[in-house]
Enzyme design. Structure first.
Site, PDB file in Angstrom:
ATOM      1  N   ASP A 163       1.256  -7.708   2.278  1.00  0.00           N
ATOM      2  CA  ASP A 163       1.374  -6.266   2.014  1.00  0.00           C
ATOM      3  C   ASP A 163       2.837  -5.821   1.837  1.00  0.00           C
ATOM      4  O   ASP A 163       3.397  -5.164   2.712  1.00  0.00           O
ATOM      5  CB  ASP A 163       0.711  -5.509   3.172  1.00  0.00           C
ATOM      6  CG  ASP A 163       0.361  -4.077   2.801  1.00  0.00           C
ATOM      7  OD1 ASP A 163       0.890  -3.583   1.792  1.00  0.00           O
ATOM      8  OD2 ASP A 163      -0.426  -3.455   3.530  1.00  0.00           O
ATOM      9  N   SER A 206       3.973   2.134   8.505  1.00  0.00           N
ATOM     10  CA  SER A 206       3.779   1.170   7.434  1.00  0.00           C
ATOM     11  C   SER A 206       5.075   0.959   6.690  1.00  0.00           C
ATOM     12  O   SER A 206       5.739   1.929   6.306  1.00  0.00           O
ATOM     13  CB  SER A 206       2.728   1.670   6.456  1.00  0.00           C
ATOM     14  OG  SER A 206       1.468   1.331   6.924  1.00  0.00           O
ATOM     15  N   HIS A 230       0.818  -1.213   0.000  1.00  0.00           N
ATOM     16  CA  HIS A 230       0.000   0.000   0.000  1.00  0.00           C
ATOM     17  C   HIS A 230       0.854   1.265   0.000  1.00  0.00           C
ATOM     18  O   HIS A 230       0.363   2.334  -0.321  1.00  0.00           O
ATOM     19  CB  HIS A 230      -1.076  -0.022   1.101  1.00  0.00           C
ATOM     20  CG  HIS A 230      -0.610   0.284   2.491  1.00  0.00           C
ATOM     21  ND1 HIS A 230      -0.324  -0.691   3.424  1.00  0.00           N
ATOM     22  CD2 HIS A 230      -0.409   1.449   3.121  1.00  0.00           C
ATOM     23  CE1 HIS A 230       0.027  -0.117   4.559  1.00  0.00           C
ATOM     24  NE2 HIS A 230      -0.012   1.181   4.404  1.00  0.00           N
TER      25      HIS A 230
HETATM   26  N1  ARG Z   1      -4.959   0.322   7.627  1.00  0.00           N
HETATM   27  C1  ARG Z   1      -3.677   0.378   6.994  1.00  0.00           C
HETATM   28  C2  ARG Z   1      -3.047   1.738   7.217  1.00  0.00           C
HETATM   29  O1  ARG Z   1      -3.551   2.640   7.527  1.00  0.00           O
HETATM   30  C3  ARG Z   1      -3.673  -0.047   5.568  1.00  0.00           C
HETATM   31  C4  ARG Z   1      -4.353   0.838   4.591  1.00  0.00           C
HETATM   32  C5  ARG Z   1      -4.383   0.347   3.181  1.00  0.00           C
HETATM   33  N2  ARG Z   1      -5.303  -0.757   2.962  1.00  0.00           N
HETATM   34  C6  ARG Z   1      -6.648  -0.644   2.674  1.00  0.00           C
HETATM   35  N3  ARG Z   1      -7.379  -1.720   2.531  1.00  0.00           N
HETATM   36  N4  ARG Z   1      -7.251   0.517   2.521  1.00  0.00           N
HETATM   37  O2  ARG Z   1      -3.255   2.858   7.099  1.00  0.00           O
HETATM   38  N1  GLU Z   2      -1.382   1.267   7.511  1.00  0.00           N
HETATM   39  C1  GLU Z   2      -0.773   2.299   8.350  1.00  0.00           C
HETATM   40  C2  GLU Z   2       0.214   3.134   7.542  1.00  0.00           C
HETATM   41  O1  GLU Z   2      -0.003   3.348   6.377  1.00  0.00           O
HETATM   42  C3  GLU Z   2      -0.200   1.688   9.557  1.00  0.00           C
HETATM   43  C4  GLU Z   2      -1.312   1.323  10.427  1.00  0.00           C
HETATM   44  C5  GLU Z   2      -1.335   2.141  11.667  1.00  0.00           C
HETATM   45  O2  GLU Z   2      -1.917   3.241  11.673  1.00  0.00           O
HETATM   46  O3  GLU Z   2      -0.757   1.632  12.632  1.00  0.00           O
HETATM   47  O4  GLU Z   2       1.160   3.677   8.071  1.00  0.00           O
END
Ligand code: ARG
Ligand code: GLU
Length: 691
Positions: free
Chosen positions: A221, A626, A84
């Site tokens: 990921d 991330s 991502h």
């Molecule tokens: N929750 C993770 C991060 O904040 C992954 C985000 C990307 N994935 C998704 N299915 N939108 O930010």
């Molecule tokens: N998916 C998040 C990022 O893009 C990390 C998840 C979190 O907030 O811990 O950094």
């Protein structure tokens, strides 16, 4: 007896550390934590983790782009981050003929690696406490404005000196603890970063928004890049003559795997947290901001989903948009729930009561009361701002109208037209119109008259309903028609400004700039000033407590152990997921769970049931982490951080060791994909494995 005494004494000496797990520590000061880290299983020294005199682990970590982390894994600039995090670059290289998002991408040799315009990676050269230098010339009789200007001038000087003579050097001075402390960060920024590999989205984004922020998780990921440098190993813009960068340090990879209880740490760039705010702030987040924003986004997501379910084309057009809307939407739900469950508002109130008592007669007297008053004053403005941001500001047509006009004003008609073409590729007007109606209605019904732009009030009166206004606007705006936009010239700027879409956009924007923004800026700066005092106060009030500065995208170390958790009564989650779980979720009819046939075939061969995929641990992380390397007790790479569990998303405000878990990709699933799915096992030749 003596033995017991020694044991008890030993216990006591580690007690001040024992709570831990919470915390994002500055690598420069990791010496203060290393004892606790070692007590928890770490076998490294502080110098191994951060040193300016010799290569240390920090030299293998980078800020990837503007908001992710990455890590070096070979002597030839090879880098891992999340899928991502690489997503937008993978997308830019994708077309109907080469759909790298859908099918994945694998360079089979160096010449096939793809350059990425605009992508940078930054290595931290060094960090330094510069509080004294930054505040040189400041005295207590100065106003806040004067203090700011002293800070600005001194910082500029420090930054100038720090980057002198070095290629690709960039420096920042960052305020920590609300401006009680200042650190200089000096980076080396590389701009030739090429895409090496990415799994298909059905692996890299497996589970999609359904599984996002959740455990058990089975997402692969990751994406792989390579940093290039000039022949002297210095940063250089893209050139065919560039060669793979030789890093000072890279991570060795451990395939030994993890099990419950193992020590782990995460080395990366967490973006933003607020652990030391007063109850008023938390109360607003949990009871007002999060629930209201969730409701607004639910409405928009429902509209998108309805049309996405009716058409394959619309589903593709809106999948990335819906993902963006739903990411924070889902996090806020976990966050507000977690705050209430933790009773954080009540606990902070109780803490503040004790603090107020203690602060009497000190310089901290009344600081909490001041913050209370400021939050009260801020609330209606903040509420209006958030409502505006989550409603009118999200209307796609208004954004397009504004951006096209702005590009024409900047004398870039080509840019304007390119923008419009890209926009219409992923635009479905019925969704936008329904969102318009929902947004206008929500804003109109929730805001009091004094928090509505005059123009908006007039239009609502004129048309009588959001629906009528919507029909008028979409029937009369030239921006709904790509051909009309393509035939615009610079002589049409006036016409663009008078378009009903721009009229509404501008009315809101002017109102925001004039009536909201200045008030918010001024209150926020007063709030920050109070926090500077309150922060110092808290540090004196709780002399025993180990404080860490709130995250601000600077490099940090978080550490903890691999550990399952119980999300609710009678449920316990194991900390490790496997390929078996992917097969259990596999479903060709559900987009988020439709895995590549190749993976099904490999699984059918047998012997892969126990293939590890993801694991969770107690490391305190947030957005920006991330792509961060997840390391074992020896500092070898065992995983890549990519998310947190839903029940623990309040850890940006309050950390609960019971349920706060970071989610990592198990490095062995990455290796499995390189070899089995990508057929790019040649990349292993440059990695170093320690098992
Ligand atoms: N929750 C993770 C991060 O904040 C992954 C985000 C990307 N994935 C998704 N299915 N939108 O930010
Ligand atoms: N998916 C998040 C990022 O893009 C990390 C998840 C979190 O907030 O811990 O950094």
């Amino acid at each position: 007896m003596k033995k017991i005494l020694v044991a008890v004494l030993f216990l006591f000496t580690i007690v001040p550390f024992a709570k831990a797990d919470e915390g994002m520590w500055l690598p420069l000061l990791i010496g203060q934590r290393i004892g606790d880290m070692q007590a928890k299983g770490c076998r490294l020294t502080a110098e191994d983790i951060y040193s300016v005199n010799q290569a240390s682990l920090k030299d293998a970590v980078v800020l990837f782009g503007g908001g992710c982390t990455g890590e070096l894994v070979s002597n030839e600039g090879l880098l891992f981050t999340n899928h991502h995090c690489g997503y937008s670059y993978i997308q830019k290289h994708s077309s109907v003929e080469h759909d790298y998002l859908k099918d994945g991408f694998w360079a089979m040799n160096r010449s096939q690696e793809l350059p990425n315009k605009g992508l940078t990676v930054s290595f931290l050269d060094r960090m330094e406490d510069v509080t004294e230098q930054v505040l040189k010339g400041y005295n207590a009789s100065m106003t806040e404005k004067q203090r700011d200007s002293v800070i600005r001038v001194n910082s500029k000087e420090l930054i100038k000196k720090a980057v002198e003579g070095g290629k690709g050097l960039k420096a920042n001075v960052e305020a920590l603890y609300y401006g009680n402390q200042f650190f200089l960060f000096v980076f080396r920024v590389f701009t030739d970063v090429r895409l090496v590999g990415a799994p298909p989205s059905s692996i890299g984004k497996f589970g999609g928004d359904t599984d996002n922020w959740m455990w058990p998780r089975h997402t692969g990921d990751f994406s792989i890049f390579r940093i290039y440098a000039d022949k002297d190993n210095n940063p250089a813009s893209y050139s065919e003559d560039n060669v793979p960068y030789t890093p000072k340090k890279f991570f060795k990879i451990s395939r030994a795997g993890v099990k419950e209880g193992d020590f782990t740490f995460v080395y990366g760039c967490p973006g933003s947290t607020k652990e030391y705010v007063v109850s008023d702030d938390v109360e607003y987040v949990a009871l007002v901001s999060d629930p209201e924003k969730i409701a607004l986004r639910t409405a928009r997501l429902d509209i998108m989903k309805k049309y996405m379910a009716q058409s394959q084309k619309v589903r593709i057009q809106y999948s990335s948009k819906a993902a963006n809307v739903s990411n924070a939407w889902k996090k806020w739900q976990g966050e507000s729930k977690g705050i209430l469950k933790m009773k954080t508002i009540e606990k902070k109130k109780e803490y503040e009561k004790r603090f107020k008592e203690w602060a009497k007669g000190t310089e901290y007297d009344k600081v909490v009361e001041q913050l209370e008053a400021l939050y009260k004053a801020k609330k209606p403005y903040n509420y209006a701002y958030e409502y505006y941001s989550e409603t009118i500001r999200t209307i796609e047509l208004l954004q397009l109208a504004y951006r096209v006009k702005s590009l024409f004003q900047l004398k870039d008609p080509k840019g304007a037209k390119a923008l419009a073409e890209t926009f219409f590729k992923d635009y479905y007007q019925p969704i936008d119109m329904e969102c318009f109606v929902a947004s206008v209605k929500a804003f109109d019904s929730k805001m009091t008259d004094e928090f509505k732009p005059e123009f908006f009030k007039e239009k609502m009166k004129e048309f009588g309903s959001a629906e009528e206004y919507c029909n008028y606007l979409y029937n009369n705006s030239l921006f709904t028609d790509l051909n009309k936009i393509l035939s615009l010239t610079e002589d049409d700027i006036q016409k663009m400004a008078e378009d009903p879409a721009n009229q509404l956009y501008d009315a809101f924007n002017n109102w925001y700039q004039k009536s909201l923004r200045p008030v918010l800026l001024s209150i926020n700066s007063e709030i920050n000033l109070c926090y500077r005092k309150y922060m110092r106060g808290q540090m004196e009030f709780e002399k025993e407590r180990q404080f860490y500065p709130d995250a601000n995208l600077t490099l940090r170390v978080a550490y903890g152990n691999v550990k399952g958790y119980s999300p609710a009564d009678a449920i316990y989650y194991d900390p490790v997921s496997t390929l078996k779980g992917i097969m259990e979720k596999d479903n060709p009819d559900i987009f988020d769970y439709n895995i590549p046939q190749k993976l099904r075939d490999i699984y059918a061969e047998g012997g892969h049931e126990k293939q590890p995929v993801c694991f969770i641990a107690t490391n305190h992380t947030t957005g920006g982490n991330s792509g961060s390397p997840v390391l074992n007790a020896e500092g070898n790479l065992i995983g890549i951080n990519f998310d947190r569990v839903w029940e623990g998303t309040m850890s940006d405000i309050v950390y609960d060791p019971e349920v706060c878990r970071n989610i990592s990709l198990d490095i062995r699933y990455l290796l499995f994909n390189i070899e089995q799915i990508g057929g790019a096992g040649y990349l292993f030749n440059e990695m170093v494995f320690v098992d």
